[in-house]
Design a protein around this motif. Structure first.
Motif, PDB file in Angstrom:
ATOM      1  N   VAL A 285       8.191 -10.976  14.497  1.00  0.00           N
ATOM      2  CA  VAL A 285       7.611 -11.854  13.483  1.00  0.00           C
ATOM      3  C   VAL A 285       6.383 -11.202  12.849  1.00  0.00           C
ATOM      4  O   VAL A 285       6.187 -11.286  11.627  1.00  0.00           O
ATOM      5  N   GLN A 286       5.562 -10.567  13.644  1.00  0.00           N
ATOM      6  CA  GLN A 286       4.396  -9.886  13.095  1.00  0.00           C
ATOM      7  C   GLN A 286       4.800  -8.829  12.075  1.00  0.00           C
ATOM      8  O   GLN A 286       4.158  -8.677  11.032  1.00  0.00           O
TER       9      GLN A 286
ATOM     10  N   PHE B 150       9.648 -10.624  -0.766  1.00  0.00           N
ATOM     11  CA  PHE B 150       9.021 -11.713  -0.024  1.00  0.00           C
ATOM     12  C   PHE B 150      10.084 -12.679   0.495  1.00  0.00           C
ATOM     13  O   PHE B 150      10.053 -13.083   1.663  1.00  0.00           O
ATOM     14  N   GLN B 151      11.034 -13.035  -0.354  1.00  0.00           N
ATOM     15  CA  GLN B 151      12.088 -13.963   0.056  1.00  0.00           C
ATOM     16  C   GLN B 151      12.976 -13.342   1.124  1.00  0.00           C
ATOM     17  O   GLN B 151      13.401 -14.015   2.065  1.00  0.00           O
ATOM     18  N   THR B 152      13.264 -12.039   0.986  1.00  0.00           N
ATOM     19  CA  THR B 152      14.075 -11.351   1.989  1.00  0.00           C
ATOM     20  C   THR B 152      13.417 -11.411   3.359  1.00  0.00           C
ATOM     21  O   THR B 152      14.068 -11.686   4.374  1.00  0.00           O
TER      22      THR B 152
ATOM     23  N   ALA C 240       5.421  -7.534   6.244  1.00  0.00           N
ATOM     24  CA  ALA C 240       6.277  -7.265   5.082  1.00  0.00           C
ATOM     25  C   ALA C 240       6.050  -8.302   3.982  1.00  0.00           C
ATOM     26  O   ALA C 240       6.042  -7.963   2.789  1.00  0.00           O
ATOM     27  N   GLN C 241       5.836  -9.563   4.380  1.00  0.00           N
ATOM     28  CA  GLN C 241       5.563 -10.607   3.392  1.00  0.00           C
ATOM     29  C   GLN C 241       4.223 -10.366   2.699  1.00  0.00           C
ATOM     30  O   GLN C 241       4.119 -10.528   1.478  1.00  0.00           O
ATOM     31  N   ARG C 242       3.224  -9.985   3.483  1.00  0.00           N
ATOM     32  CA  ARG C 242       1.916  -9.712   2.873  1.00  0.00           C
ATOM     33  C   ARG C 242       2.006  -8.545   1.886  1.00  0.00           C
ATOM     34  O   ARG C 242       1.408  -8.592   0.810  1.00  0.00           O
ATOM     35  N   GLN C 243       2.768  -7.523   2.268  1.00  0.00           N
ATOM     36  CA  GLN C 243       2.919  -6.373   1.381  1.00  0.00           C
ATOM     37  C   GLN C 243       3.668  -6.765   0.114  1.00  0.00           C
ATOM     38  O   GLN C 243       3.311  -6.341  -0.988  1.00  0.00           O
ATOM     39  N   ALA C 244       4.701  -7.594   0.273  1.00  0.00           N
ATOM     40  CA  ALA C 244       5.474  -8.040  -0.887  1.00  0.00           C
ATOM     41  C   ALA C 244       4.615  -8.880  -1.821  1.00  0.00           C
ATOM     42  O   ALA C 244       4.712  -8.765  -3.056  1.00  0.00           O
ATOM     43  N   ARG C 245       3.766  -9.721  -1.241  1.00  0.00           N
ATOM     44  CA  ARG C 245       2.871 -10.542  -2.065  1.00  0.00           C
ATOM     45  C   ARG C 245       1.883  -9.657  -2.817  1.00  0.00           C
ATOM     46  O   ARG C 245       1.599  -9.884  -4.008  1.00  0.00           O
ATOM     47  N   ALA C 246       1.355  -8.640  -2.121  1.00  0.00           N
ATOM     48  CA  ALA C 246       0.408  -7.730  -2.771  1.00  0.00           C
ATOM     49  C   ALA C 246       1.075  -6.962  -3.904  1.00  0.00           C
ATOM     50  O   ALA C 246       0.430  -6.650  -4.921  1.00  0.00           O
TER      51      ALA C 246
END
Length: 368
Positions: A134-135, A153-155, A140-146
């Motif tokens: 999960v971490q 992000f959705q993936t 990956a979500q934080r990087q996608a948001r940036a």
């Protein structure tokens, strides 16, 4: 996984060792045990951690002690206040072997000879592996948001859901294998109760038959009884509150539709952050026999209506402006928001606490 109940294993202790060669033999070795150090066995009792016995560690780090254990309980062995090893002992074990580094909270340790402890350790290892995964996906979500990459992000969101589902399935299988035991009880603390009530209820029934007077089991049974009225498949309690125009809106008046009951408030930042996602799915499915009933836990009419306008929330809204004393919040046992309940056309609860990707996935499952 939220409101989920996680048990903090504890237990090590003081007390006098019984010299009679009876009980569970606890033996082992501590690699780094200082001269003058202490080793205690503690037990988790109804009032918290209780002293249970002492371990006499010789200069080489070896120890051997007989523990008089009358019934299953959570224990821990405390080496000099540095390393604490959690155990589950039933009193039926012949010999439990514990080897540890002894001077580092994260130091090496291994336990053998205890059926329940071995299951507990498997559960811990599984959950640690899940947390690491999960971490990685959160990163990956934080990087996608940036990078402003909505697809990435959705993936990552859906990957996290898949990992959570797989881990939950494996954990339930392990709990079922360990039941009835305190190891099974321990594993239940990692399970999302809102989505797995029937499973938890079945394990609780097995535990009650095996150890009806155990205070951990009694606590679990009390929680199960409280949650039973809101279990998946149960009829949703009636809601009858005023809308912004002062008209009484009843949940039962929406029979024939899928209804998302959304407990929220203007003062709730996570609720406000989630609102754009809810607006998006509402716009997508509002023509598909789908409705949302927003139940506000606000205290003032002005803030309630202001948030509806500011966030552009086009669905039905009701409130009695009684904060956490709202009758609907009491009836639905809501003690944290946002909280959601998805109701089918017959008025039965079919899902809880859906938001973001999980809400979208469920509605896609229903409406295609």
């Amino acid at each position: 996984m939220k409101n989920t109940l996680i048990l903090g294993l504890v237990v090590g202790l003081f007390g006098c060792g019984d010299q009679a060669q009876e009980g569970v033999k606890l033996t082992g070795n501590v690699e780094q045990f200082p001269t003058g150090g202490f080793a205690y066995v503690e037990r988790v009792g109804e009032n918290g951690i209780e002293p249970f016995d002492t371990l006499n560690v010789d200069p080489s780090g070896d120890f051997s002690e007989y523990l008089n254990i009358e019934k299953p309980a959570f224990f821990r062995v405390n080496f000099n206040g540095k390393q604490i090893i959690s155990l589950i002992l039933t009193g039926e074990e012949d010999e439990v072997v514990l080897n540890a580094q002894g001077n580092d909270p994260r130091g090496f340790s291994e336990v053998s000879g205890s059926y329940d402890t071995e299951y507990k350790n498997q559960i811990d290892a599984m959950m640690q592996e899940y947390r690491v995964k999960v971490q990685g996906m959160q990163q990956a979500q934080r990087q996608a948001r940036a990078n402003n990459d909505a697809q990435a992000f959705q993936t990552a969101q859906f990957q996290m859901m898949d990992v959570a589902k797989k881990t939950e399935s494996e954990l339930k299988a392990l709990i079922r294998e360990a039941s009835p035991s305190l190891a099974a009880f321990y594993g239940l603390q990692m399970i999302d109760a809102t989505q797995n009530f029937e499973f938890i209820d079945s394990i609780a029934t097995e535990l009650q038959a095996e150890m009806p007077e155990n205070f951990h089991v009694e606590s679990l049974l009390s929680q199960v009884a409280t949650k039973k009225s809101l279990a998946i498949g149960k009829e949703a309690p009636e809601i009858a509150l005023e809308n912004p125009d002062g008209e009484i809106i009843k949940l039962s008046s929406l029979r024939g539709k899928y209804v998302l009951i959304d407990f929220w408030a203007a003062w709730c930042r996570p609720c406000r952050a989630e609102n754009p996602n809810v607006v998006r799915v509402y716009n997508e499915y509002s023509d598909e026999n789908f409705e949302i009933l927003g139940v506000s836990l606000d205290r003032t009419r002005e803030k309630w209506l202001g948030a509806i306008e500011q966030d552009g929330l086009p669905w039905l809204h009701v409130s009695d402006l009684k904060y956490w004393r709202s009758q609907a919040a009491i009836d639905y046992q809501v003690n944290a928001i946002p909280a959601t309940f998805l109701i089918d056309p017959e008025g039965k609860i079919i899902a809880k606490n859906l938001r973001g990707a999980s809400l979208e996935a469920k509605l896609k499952e229903i409406f295609g």
